[in-house]
Scaffold this motif. Structure first.
Motif, PDB file in Angstrom:
ATOM      1  N   LEU A  20     -52.501  40.172   4.724  1.00 31.39           N
ATOM      2  CA  LEU A  20     -53.574  39.352   4.174  1.00 31.39           C
ATOM      3  C   LEU A  20     -54.878  39.562   4.928  1.00 31.39           C
ATOM      4  O   LEU A  20     -55.955  39.663   4.323  1.00 31.39           O
TER       5      LEU A  20
ATOM      6  N   MET B 226     -52.859  37.091  -5.339  1.00 32.67           N
ATOM      7  CA  MET B 226     -53.283  35.694  -5.362  1.00 32.67           C
ATOM      8  C   MET B 226     -52.294  34.837  -6.150  1.00 32.67           C
ATOM      9  O   MET B 226     -52.045  33.681  -5.798  1.00 32.67           O
TER      10      MET B 226
ATOM     11  N   CYS C 118     -54.583  32.423   4.312  1.00 33.35           N
ATOM     12  CA  CYS C 118     -55.557  32.921   3.335  1.00 33.35           C
ATOM     13  C   CYS C 118     -56.915  32.269   3.535  1.00 33.35           C
ATOM     14  O   CYS C 118     -57.943  32.943   3.560  1.00 33.35           O
TER      15      CYS C 118
ATOM     16  N   LEU D  70     -49.505  34.154  -3.799  1.00 35.47           N
ATOM     17  CA  LEU D  70     -49.935  33.222  -2.751  1.00 35.47           C
ATOM     18  C   LEU D  70     -50.001  31.793  -3.277  1.00 35.47           C
ATOM     19  O   LEU D  70     -49.503  30.854  -2.643  1.00 35.47           O
TER      20      LEU D  70
END
Length: 204
Positions: A68, A114, A131, A117
């Motif tokens: 990340l 994303m 993040c 996540l």
């Protein structure tokens, strides 16, 4: 004849191995999510031994964090460059916003990452925090510093930076990550022009 020392070869091999592992990890995280990915799977996808993976990364969370952070660094550098932001506010903000949205919209891997996540953030809140720390915070700080210039006359640069980022991220999530572009369609230029207009009003 060019001679390469053994240590140089080792360092080069080490860098290559790390890149292999990160590529394998990205593949696995996108396909199986965070919970469904194991260090064994990453090793197989990367074409290296499990021992090699552990020699570079202590655990899955550490691997995810490095992945990340690498993604965030690459994105931030491509948007802002490495030099301080300077120039006419409207033009600069239009340029930054355009680059940011282009990066988010055109990079399918980023959108897929994303989704993973966001989907895993309920069970693994620490991943979402990574993040925010690696991707959102540096952008917010950079924009805040620029918007704090006295000539812009913006009362609350930090809040204004959050508004700008929030608008762009919301656009990306609703249009691309959540496949809503046919439900609430809007051209990205319209959003960017509206944001630029708001900032110019503050600077007048």
């Amino acid at each position: 004849m060019v001679r390469i020392k053994a240590g140089e070869v080792d360092r080069d091999n080490s860098v290559d191995k790390v890149e292999q592992i990160l590529q394998g990890a990205m593949q696995e995280f996108l396909q199986h999510g965070y919970a469904g990915t194991s260090m064994d799977r990453v090793a197989v996808a990367a074409g290296v031994s499990k021992a090699t993976v552990y020699s570079h990364f202590q655990d899955k969370e550490g691997l995810f964090k490095v992945l990340l952070e690498q993604l965030a660094s690459k994105k931030n550098n491509s948007i802002f460059g490495t030099e301080p932001i300077e120039g006419e506010p409207g033009a600069i903000l239009h340029q930054v916003a355009t680059k940011a949205l282009e990066q988010m919209i055109n990079d399918k891997e980023h959108s897929a990452f994303m989704r993973v996540l966001i989907g895993e953030s309920g069970r693994f809140p620490e991943l979402a925090q990574i993040c925010v720390r690696a991707m959102i915070k540096p952008v917010a700080e950079t924009l805040t510093q620029y918007l704090a210039a006295p000539e812009l006359k913006i009362p609350d640069p930090e809040a204004t930076a959050r508004i700008l980022i929030g608008a762009l991220v919301h656009f990306h999530i609703t249009q691309n990550v959540m496949h809503g572009e046919d439900i609430i369609p809007m051209e990205s230029d319209r959003l960017i022009d509206a944001l630029t207009h708001l900032i110019n009003k503050c600077a007048d």
